[in-house]
Design a protein around this motif. Structure first.
Motif, PDB file in Angstrom:
ATOM      1  N   MET A  31       0.830  -1.200   0.000  1.00 58.17           N
ATOM      2  CA  MET A  31       0.000   0.000   0.000  1.00 58.17           C
ATOM      3  C   MET A  31       0.869   1.257   0.000  1.00 58.17           C
ATOM      4  O   MET A  31       2.020   1.247   0.457  1.00 58.17           O
ATOM      5  N   GLY A  32       0.300   2.324  -0.548  1.00 61.50           N
ATOM      6  CA  GLY A  32       1.012   3.594  -0.593  1.00 61.50           C
ATOM      7  C   GLY A  32       2.171   3.621  -1.562  1.00 61.50           C
ATOM      8  O   GLY A  32       3.031   4.498  -1.471  1.00 61.50           O
ATOM      9  N   ASP A  33       2.211   2.690  -2.487  1.00 62.48           N
ATOM     10  CA  ASP A  33       3.388   2.525  -3.345  1.00 62.48           C
ATOM     11  C   ASP A  33       2.956   2.402  -4.801  1.00 62.48           C
ATOM     12  O   ASP A  33       1.838   2.742  -5.169  1.00 62.48           O
ATOM     13  N   ASP A  56       0.444  -1.846 -10.997  1.00 63.62           N
ATOM     14  CA  ASP A  56       0.030  -0.830 -10.035  1.00 63.62           C
ATOM     15  C   ASP A  56      -1.306  -1.269  -9.444  1.00 63.62           C
ATOM     16  O   ASP A  56      -2.293  -1.441 -10.172  1.00 63.62           O
ATOM     17  N   LEU A  57      -1.354  -1.482  -8.129  1.00 56.52           N
ATOM     18  CA  LEU A  57      -2.606  -1.868  -7.492  1.00 56.52           C
ATOM     19  C   LEU A  57      -3.681  -0.821  -7.741  1.00 56.52           C
ATOM     20  O   LEU A  57      -3.388   0.345  -8.025  1.00 56.52           O
ATOM     21  N   ARG A  58      -4.931  -1.234  -7.587  1.00 59.85           N
ATOM     22  CA  ARG A  58      -6.030  -0.272  -7.678  1.00 59.85           C
ATOM     23  C   ARG A  58      -5.763   0.915  -6.747  1.00 59.85           C
ATOM     24  O   ARG A  58      -5.331   0.757  -5.595  1.00 59.85           O
ATOM     25  N   GLY A  59      -5.983   2.126  -7.267  1.00 61.27           N
ATOM     26  CA  GLY A  59      -5.777   3.336  -6.476  1.00 61.27           C
ATOM     27  C   GLY A  59      -4.352   3.826  -6.428  1.00 61.27           C
ATOM     28  O   GLY A  59      -4.084   4.887  -5.863  1.00 61.27           O
ATOM     29  N   CYS A  60      -3.412   3.083  -7.025  1.00 58.68           N
ATOM     30  CA  CYS A  60      -1.987   3.393  -6.893  1.00 58.68           C
ATOM     31  C   CYS A  60      -1.338   3.637  -8.252  1.00 58.68           C
ATOM     32  O   CYS A  60      -1.834   3.178  -9.278  1.00 58.68           O
ATOM     33  N   ALA A 148      -0.247   7.782   9.894  1.00 56.70           N
ATOM     34  CA  ALA A 148      -0.419   8.064   8.467  1.00 56.70           C
ATOM     35  C   ALA A 148      -1.801   7.635   8.001  1.00 56.70           C
ATOM     36  O   ALA A 148      -2.463   8.346   7.233  1.00 56.70           O
ATOM     37  N   ALA A 149      -2.261   6.459   8.455  1.00 58.23           N
ATOM     38  CA  ALA A 149      -3.558   5.945   8.013  1.00 58.23           C
ATOM     39  C   ALA A 149      -4.715   6.733   8.624  1.00 58.23           C
ATOM     40  O   ALA A 149      -5.684   7.058   7.936  1.00 58.23           O
ATOM     41  N   VAL A 150      -4.624   7.030   9.904  1.00 58.54           N
ATOM     42  CA  VAL A 150      -5.721   7.729  10.585  1.00 58.54           C
ATOM     43  C   VAL A 150      -5.831   9.175  10.107  1.00 58.54           C
ATOM     44  O   VAL A 150      -6.922   9.678   9.818  1.00 58.54           O
ATOM     45  N   LEU A 151      -4.692   9.849   9.999  1.00 55.15           N
ATOM     46  CA  LEU A 151      -4.688  11.269   9.669  1.00 55.15           C
ATOM     47  C   LEU A 151      -4.549  11.547   8.180  1.00 55.15           C
ATOM     48  O   LEU A 151      -4.713  12.692   7.746  1.00 55.15           O
ATOM     49  N   GLY A 152      -4.216  10.521   7.399  1.00 52.98           N
ATOM     50  CA  GLY A 152      -3.965  10.758   5.982  1.00 52.98           C
ATOM     51  C   GLY A 152      -2.758  11.643   5.773  1.00 52.98           C
ATOM     52  O   GLY A 152      -2.740  12.510   4.896  1.00 52.98           O
ATOM     53  N   SER A 153      -1.715  11.405   6.573  1.00 59.70           N
ATOM     54  CA  SER A 153      -0.544  12.286   6.602  1.00 59.70           C
ATOM     55  C   SER A 153       0.597  11.741   5.750  1.00 59.70           C
ATOM     56  O   SER A 153       1.135  10.669   6.044  1.00 59.70           O
ATOM     57  N   PRO A 187      -4.745  13.326  -6.288  1.00 53.97           N
ATOM     58  CA  PRO A 187      -6.112  13.119  -5.786  1.00 53.97           C
ATOM     59  C   PRO A 187      -6.482  11.640  -5.694  1.00 53.97           C
ATOM     60  O   PRO A 187      -6.280  10.876  -6.640  1.00 53.97           O
ATOM     61  N   GLY A 188      -6.975  11.251  -4.542  1.00 51.83           N
ATOM     62  CA  GLY A 188      -7.460   9.893  -4.342  1.00 51.83           C
ATOM     63  C   GLY A 188      -6.428   8.885  -3.882  1.00 51.83           C
ATOM     64  O   GLY A 188      -6.793   7.795  -3.426  1.00 51.83           O
ATOM     65  N   ARG A 189      -5.137   9.225  -3.966  1.00 51.24           N
ATOM     66  CA  ARG A 189      -4.109   8.220  -3.644  1.00 51.24           C
ATOM     67  C   ARG A 189      -4.007   7.960  -2.143  1.00 51.24           C
ATOM     68  O   ARG A 189      -3.801   6.815  -1.724  1.00 51.24           O
ATOM     69  N   MET A 190      -4.110   8.998  -1.322  1.00 50.88           N
ATOM     70  CA  MET A 190      -4.078   8.768   0.119  1.00 50.88           C
ATOM     71  C   MET A 190      -5.325   8.022   0.579  1.00 50.88           C
ATOM     72  O   MET A 190      -5.275   7.210   1.513  1.00 50.88           O
TER      73      MET A 190
END
Length: 280
Positions: A31-33, A56-60, A148-153, A187-190
């Protein structure tokens, strides 16, 4: 980099690239990659005689951003669609969340998956105790990961990556971080990272006993995502049918062994595949 290909599936479009010729290996990142995480692995596998597809995974990466489901089961369906498109069977390599997705894919479509390689995989239901937080490596990684996950940071994700790559960093570390950060600011990646981060791996753990192909699990001794990475890898093997799994540890590696120690990871993969070919 090779030309990006696109495959439309239910929910969106998946991006991937294909290099080389020979038996098919499909690489799925965490994730995140993006598929860029395998930049050091791809040429080594191609040189060894494989056709390598990095997805590339969905969303990535270059895949479309907005999807209704971030579960490992959904990711497994995407990976199987790519393998069908390319003409399986394939060796399926999954890192972190994709390790669980690879387990599900192998259980669902045994004729399409000839072997599975799981790199630092989240493939079982996880439990954390207060005692776990006494392990500094785990505490530092988990606070940054959850933040990072909770705050989207994005800064907290960068801080997590610094812990997830203990000691040895890739030669292009600055560029690597910049690429990851730029991707997550699209947009949308986090949202994708957060969706995957809060997706529990219970669906993958439930399918371990249904896997019929050989499985290699590679863990780093210093992976901050577990207090005892070896025990986590051994537990995955225990969930598989007897004799299917093999566990290999890489000393000093964190959560990204394929990026810290690509030569070792590829050597382990090739030895595993050669041994299974002889057994087969």
């Amino acid at each position: 980099m090779n030309e990006t290909r696109h495959l439309t599936v239910d929910g969106g479009s998946l991006a991937y690239e294909v290099t080389g010729s020979g038996p098919l290996i499909v690489l799925a990142h965490g994730m995140g990659d993006s598929r860029h995480a395998y930049r050091a692995v791809i040429p080594r596998l191609v040189e060894a005689g494989y056709r390598v597809a990095a997805v590339d995974l969905r969303g990535c990466g270059e895949s479309s951003a907005d999807w209704p489901d971030w579960s490992r089961t959904a990711l497994a369906g995407d990976l199987l669609a790519v393998i069908r498109q390319l003409g399986g069977p394939a060796v399926l390599v999954g890192h972190s969340i994709s390790g669980g997705a690879a387990t599900i894919a192998a259980a669902q479509e045994p004729t399409l998956i000839s072997a599975v390689v799981e790199l630092a995989p989240f493939t079982r239901k996880q439990t954390t105790s207060l005692g776990d937080l006494r392990v500094k490596r785990f505490r530092r990684g988990m606070t940054r990961l959850l933040g990072a996950a909770v705050l989207g940071s994005v800064p907290l994700w960068r801080a997590y990556l610094d812990v997830a790559y203990p000691g040895v960093k890739p030669a292009d570390w600055t560029e690597r971080l910049a690429r990851v950060e730029a991707g997550l600011r699209e947009p949308g990646r986090m949202k994708a990272l957060r969706g995957m981060g809060f997706s529990a791996p219970a669906d993958a753990g439930a399918r371990l006993g249904d896997v019929r192909c050989p499985v290699l699990v590679v863990m780093g001794t210093d992976d901050p995502d577990w207090t005892d990475p070896r025990a986590e890898g051994a537990a995955i093997l225990d969930g598989l049918p007897a004799g299917l799994g093999r566990l290999e540890m890489i000393d000093g590696a964190g959560h990204y062994p394929h990026d810290q120690f690509p030569d070792q990871v590829v050597s382990l993969m090739l030895a595993f595949l050669r041994a299974e070919a002889v057994r087969g």
